[in-house]
Design a protein around this motif. Structure first.
Motif, PDB file in Angstrom:
ATOM      1  N   ALA A 132     -15.138  47.561 -16.152  1.00  0.00           N
ATOM      2  CA  ALA A 132     -16.827  47.705 -15.950  1.00  0.00           C
ATOM      3  C   ALA A 132     -16.825  45.823 -17.019  1.00  0.00           C
ATOM      4  O   ALA A 132     -17.674  46.001 -18.014  1.00  0.00           O
ATOM      5  CB  ALA A 132     -17.336  48.270 -16.351  1.00  0.00           C
ATOM      6  N   HIS A 188     -15.890  52.413 -12.444  1.00  0.00           N
ATOM      7  CA  HIS A 188     -14.725  53.333 -13.360  1.00  0.00           C
ATOM      8  C   HIS A 188     -14.363  52.177 -14.410  1.00  0.00           C
ATOM      9  O   HIS A 188     -13.905  51.511 -14.291  1.00  0.00           O
ATOM     10  CB  HIS A 188     -13.622  53.745 -12.376  1.00  0.00           C
ATOM     11  CG  HIS A 188     -14.310  54.996 -11.443  1.00  0.00           C
ATOM     12  ND1 HIS A 188     -14.830  55.880 -10.791  1.00  0.00           N
ATOM     13  CD2 HIS A 188     -14.334  53.863  -9.792  1.00  0.00           C
ATOM     14  CE1 HIS A 188     -15.060  56.070  -9.182  1.00  0.00           C
ATOM     15  NE2 HIS A 188     -15.000  54.646  -9.004  1.00  0.00           N
ATOM     16  N   GLU A 189     -14.848  53.086 -15.775  1.00  0.00           N
ATOM     17  CA  GLU A 189     -13.981  52.493 -16.963  1.00  0.00           C
ATOM     18  C   GLU A 189     -13.819  53.344 -17.621  1.00  0.00           C
ATOM     19  O   GLU A 189     -14.357  54.304 -18.164  1.00  0.00           O
ATOM     20  CB  GLU A 189     -15.617  51.076 -17.297  1.00  0.00           C
ATOM     21  CG  GLU A 189     -15.483  50.758 -18.592  1.00  0.00           C
ATOM     22  CD  GLU A 189     -14.710  49.605 -18.840  1.00  0.00           C
ATOM     23  OE1 GLU A 189     -13.791  49.170 -18.506  1.00  0.00           O
ATOM     24  OE2 GLU A 189     -13.865  50.084 -19.965  1.00  0.00           O
ATOM     25  N   GLY A 225     -15.888  44.829 -21.648  1.00  0.00           N
ATOM     26  CA  GLY A 225     -14.635  44.906 -22.312  1.00  0.00           C
ATOM     27  C   GLY A 225     -14.686  43.419 -22.722  1.00  0.00           C
ATOM     28  O   GLY A 225     -15.111  44.110 -24.207  1.00  0.00           O
ATOM     29  N   ASN A 234     -18.616  40.814 -29.810  1.00  0.00           N
ATOM     30  CA  ASN A 234     -16.742  40.968 -30.758  1.00  0.00           C
ATOM     31  C   ASN A 234     -16.102  39.240 -30.772  1.00  0.00           C
ATOM     32  O   ASN A 234     -15.449  39.283 -31.816  1.00  0.00           O
ATOM     33  CB  ASN A 234     -16.386  41.715 -29.135  1.00  0.00           C
ATOM     34  CG  ASN A 234     -15.717  40.759 -28.166  1.00  0.00           C
ATOM     35  OD1 ASN A 234     -17.042  40.235 -27.902  1.00  0.00           O
ATOM     36  ND2 ASN A 234     -14.820  40.157 -27.709  1.00  0.00           N
ATOM     37  N   HIS A 288     -19.755  33.577 -27.919  1.00  0.00           N
ATOM     38  CA  HIS A 288     -19.304  32.873 -26.149  1.00  0.00           C
ATOM     39  C   HIS A 288     -20.763  32.025 -26.621  1.00  0.00           C
ATOM     40  O   HIS A 288     -21.866  32.519 -26.563  1.00  0.00           O
ATOM     41  CB  HIS A 288     -19.262  34.542 -25.380  1.00  0.00           C
ATOM     42  CG  HIS A 288     -18.588  35.191 -25.471  1.00  0.00           C
ATOM     43  ND1 HIS A 288     -17.963  35.449 -26.235  1.00  0.00           N
ATOM     44  CD2 HIS A 288     -17.594  35.491 -24.091  1.00  0.00           C
ATOM     45  CE1 HIS A 288     -16.954  36.407 -26.026  1.00  0.00           C
ATOM     46  NE2 HIS A 288     -16.805  36.174 -24.473  1.00  0.00           N
ATOM     47  N   ARG A 329     -12.899  57.020 -18.248  1.00  0.00           N
ATOM     48  CA  ARG A 329     -12.212  56.873 -17.030  1.00  0.00           C
ATOM     49  C   ARG A 329     -11.203  55.584 -16.845  1.00  0.00           C
ATOM     50  O   ARG A 329     -11.456  55.322 -16.109  1.00  0.00           O
ATOM     51  CB  ARG A 329     -13.449  57.225 -15.993  1.00  0.00           C
ATOM     52  CG  ARG A 329     -12.381  57.560 -14.363  1.00  0.00           C
ATOM     53  CD  ARG A 329     -13.102  57.944 -13.426  1.00  0.00           C
ATOM     54  NE  ARG A 329     -13.837  59.273 -12.858  1.00  0.00           N
ATOM     55  CZ  ARG A 329     -14.122  59.633 -11.842  1.00  0.00           C
ATOM     56  NH1 ARG A 329     -15.217  59.179 -11.553  1.00  0.00           N
ATOM     57  NH2 ARG A 329     -15.216  61.032 -12.509  1.00  0.00           N
ATOM     58  N   LEU A 353      -9.080  44.500 -14.113  1.00  0.00           N
ATOM     59  CA  LEU A 353      -8.515  45.207 -15.013  1.00  0.00           C
ATOM     60  C   LEU A 353      -7.722  43.697 -15.517  1.00  0.00           C
ATOM     61  O   LEU A 353      -7.192  42.762 -14.613  1.00  0.00           O
ATOM     62  CB  LEU A 353      -7.785  46.072 -14.243  1.00  0.00           C
ATOM     63  CG  LEU A 353      -8.281  47.219 -13.919  1.00  0.00           C
ATOM     64  CD1 LEU A 353      -7.149  48.540 -12.795  1.00  0.00           C
ATOM     65  CD2 LEU A 353      -8.979  47.954 -14.807  1.00  0.00           C
ATOM     66  N   VAL A 403      -2.762  45.516 -17.513  1.00  0.00           N
ATOM     67  CA  VAL A 403      -2.701  47.096 -16.628  1.00  0.00           C
ATOM     68  C   VAL A 403      -2.814  46.836 -15.488  1.00  0.00           C
ATOM     69  O   VAL A 403      -2.160  47.324 -13.864  1.00  0.00           O
ATOM     70  CB  VAL A 403      -4.446  47.547 -16.748  1.00  0.00           C
ATOM     71  CG1 VAL A 403      -4.931  48.311 -15.888  1.00  0.00           C
ATOM     72  CG2 VAL A 403      -4.357  47.560 -18.414  1.00  0.00           C
ATOM     73  N   ILE A 409      -7.796  35.359 -30.249  1.00  0.00           N
ATOM     74  CA  ILE A 409      -8.949  34.449 -30.932  1.00  0.00           C
ATOM     75  C   ILE A 409      -9.445  35.484 -31.925  1.00  0.00           C
ATOM     76  O   ILE A 409      -9.326  36.917 -31.691  1.00  0.00           O
ATOM     77  CB  ILE A 409     -10.154  33.910 -30.093  1.00  0.00           C
ATOM     78  CG1 ILE A 409      -9.736  33.471 -28.341  1.00  0.00           C
ATOM     79  CG2 ILE A 409     -11.250  34.161 -30.560  1.00  0.00           C
ATOM     80  CD1 ILE A 409     -11.021  33.164 -27.987  1.00  0.00           C
ATOM     81  N   GLY A 457     -10.558  39.679 -12.550  1.00  0.00           N
ATOM     82  CA  GLY A 457     -10.880  38.969 -13.639  1.00  0.00           C
ATOM     83  C   GLY A 457     -10.377  37.518 -14.131  1.00  0.00           C
ATOM     84  O   GLY A 457     -10.534  36.938 -12.663  1.00  0.00           O
ATOM     85  N   ILE A 517     -15.664  33.380 -18.986  1.00  0.00           N
ATOM     86  CA  ILE A 517     -17.294  34.344 -18.474  1.00  0.00           C
ATOM     87  C   ILE A 517     -17.481  33.789 -16.498  1.00  0.00           C
ATOM     88  O   ILE A 517     -17.558  34.628 -15.514  1.00  0.00           O
ATOM     89  CB  ILE A 517     -18.839  34.260 -19.328  1.00  0.00           C
ATOM     90  CG1 ILE A 517     -18.263  35.201 -20.611  1.00  0.00           C
ATOM     91  CG2 ILE A 517     -19.856  34.790 -18.500  1.00  0.00           C
ATOM     92  CD1 ILE A 517     -19.608  34.562 -20.783  1.00  0.00           C
TER      93      ILE A 517
END
Ligand code: FAD
Length: 404
Positions: free
Chosen positions: A12, A33-34, A41, A57, A60, A210, A239, A243, A260, A371, A382
């Motif tokens: 997600a 499901h994340e 993320g 985080n 942006h 999950r 993902l 992964v 970064i 992704g 983005i």
């Protein structure tokens, strides 16, 4: 034609959210499901208790040229939490003390340089941004900061072809293409929470904490449940590359990444940047972009290989000293801070890595990939993430015209 089964979106981040939103709005049954306890993320906000502020985080910025990202934000209502700032990019050089502002009408570069940056004439597939533009008069004050900000890759390894494509989108993409869209209330308020609300409104299920452990022919094996797949079900893996590589061996080559680092400082009072801007480009310094949001000053260091292994106190000291000098503040100690290190923030956009990225078709029946790292003209951004989610949903549902 709507797939009558369920579209399972694993991950997600923005790619997964975009896939889920497009499909759910089209009437498809969606389950997201994340692995983490939250969505977003690499693009998320959280309450930092030490600073007592909601911070991202990492700061942006989206440009007007990022049409798919803006379409997603409009479709979810998240655009209401974004602000279109004036298309003016102020810079200060910490060595010379000079300052200047780049606007669409006032690029500090001659026409010959601009054509080179746009990829004209022909750009060779081995050319880097430095080999193409490194000798130009505006390299340090324009092309280098643009390259580091957009590609998170040092100019001496960044693909000149990919850079040229982003420059064409930004400089030739229409009057609003260089409009910087910022996130005054944080990334999650604009790009994450409205998407989750949209998913819920359209009846999608969302499962957090999950983690997908294995992808069998007819089962998604999570750490907390096994979800059987019917013949009409489809799966989008949104993902990170490493992964995906572990779940689908042999499909994803080794893709190098670049870090970064962001430093967030909680100042004693709100801080205004020069020219009433929301951000300031720093040249000849470790920090690259300074953002002000009320009393929080945040500085971004792209392609931060030189900084990422330093201890947080040394990073804060160094970046605070630069901020202070850029803003003409007296020599005071850093205020309370938070250092965020995203060690695998984006791919390294060198000429090899950008051509070996896989596309959205996994080769496994009914399984598609999304992704920011999936092959596209865009670097990991983005825009790349959201576009890849939409593309994967179109393929999974066999609906080429699907939009948000
Ligand atoms: C500090 C920083 C600054 C940036 N600045 C900008 C910018 O200014 N402008 C811009 O356009 N872009 C910027 N980017 C890039 C942008 O954030 C990314 O391109 C985008 O967020 C990637 O989204 P994604 O969905 O592809 O990947 P991710 O966000 O990585 O999403 C993948 C999701 O999968 C989940 N997951 C992982 N493993 C599993 C598993 N086994 N099972 C279930 N779920 C799993 C993860 O928890 C995550 O939520 C920046 C990135 C960083 C880190």
């Amino acid at each position: 034609m709507t797939v009558p089964g369920t579209l399972h979106v694993v991950g997600a981040g923005l790619a997964g959210l975009a896939a889920g939103v497009a499909a759910a709005k089209a009437g498809v049954r969606v389950a997201v499901h994340e692995a983490a306890g939250h969505a977003g993320g690499r693009c998320r906000s959280f309450l930092d208790e030490r600073l007592g502020r909601v911070i991202d985080n990492g700061s942006h910025l989206v440009l007007g040229a990022n049409r798919t990202a803006l379409a997603y934000a409009r479709a979810t209502g998240g655009i209401e939490a974004m602000l279109a700032a004036p298309a003016a990019f102020p810079f200060v050089d910490l060595v010379t003390g000079k300052s200047w502002t780049v606007t669409p009408k006032r690029l500090p570069a001659g026409i010959g340089e601009i054509l080179k940056a746009l990829g004209l004439p022909w750009t060779g597939k081995a050319e880097t941004v430095a080999s193409r533009l490194g000798e130009t008069p505006s390299f340090t004050r324009l092309w280098q900061p643009m390259c580091e900000a957009i590609m998170n890759t040092a100019p001496d390894e960044a693909s000149a072809r990919m850079f040229a494509w982003t420059m064409r989108k930004a400089l030739l993409g229409g009057s609003d293409a260089l409009t910087p869209w910022i996130f005054p209330a944080g990334l999650s308020a604009a790009l994450v929470a409205p998407a989750l609300a949209t998913l819920s409104l359209f009846g999608a299920e969302t499962h957090f904490r999950r983690r997908l452990k294995a992808l069998e022919a007819d089962t998604l094996v999570f750490d907390d449940a096994e979800v059987p797949l019917g013949p009409a079900d489809r799966v989008i893996l949104a993902l990170p590359p490493w992964v995906t590589a572990s779940l689908l061996p042999g499909l994803v080559p080794d893709l190098p990444t670049r870090p970064i680092v962001n430093a967030h400082f909680r100042c004693a009072q709100p801080v205004e940047l020069p020219r009433d801007s929301h951000f300031l480009g720093l040249v000849n310094s470790s920090g690259h972009w300074l953002f002000a949001r009320g009393d929080v000053l945040s500085v971004t260091v792209s392609a931060a290989g030189a900084l990422v292994d330093m201890d947080n106190e040394s990073i804060a000291d160094r970046l605070w000293d630069e901020i202070r000098r850029a803003l003409g503040m007296p020599p005071i100690a850093p205020p309370p801070y938070r250092i965020m290190k995203e060690k695998r923030a984006t791919l390294a956009h060198d000429n090899h890595t950008v051509v070996v990225r896989p596309g959205p078709v996994s080769g496994r029946n009914g399984v598609f990939l999304a992704g920011d790292w999936i092959a596209s003209p865009w670097p990991c951004t983005i825009e790349a993430a959201i576009s890849s989610g939409l593309t994967a949903a179109r393929l999974a549902l066999a609906r080429p015209g699907l939009t948000f």
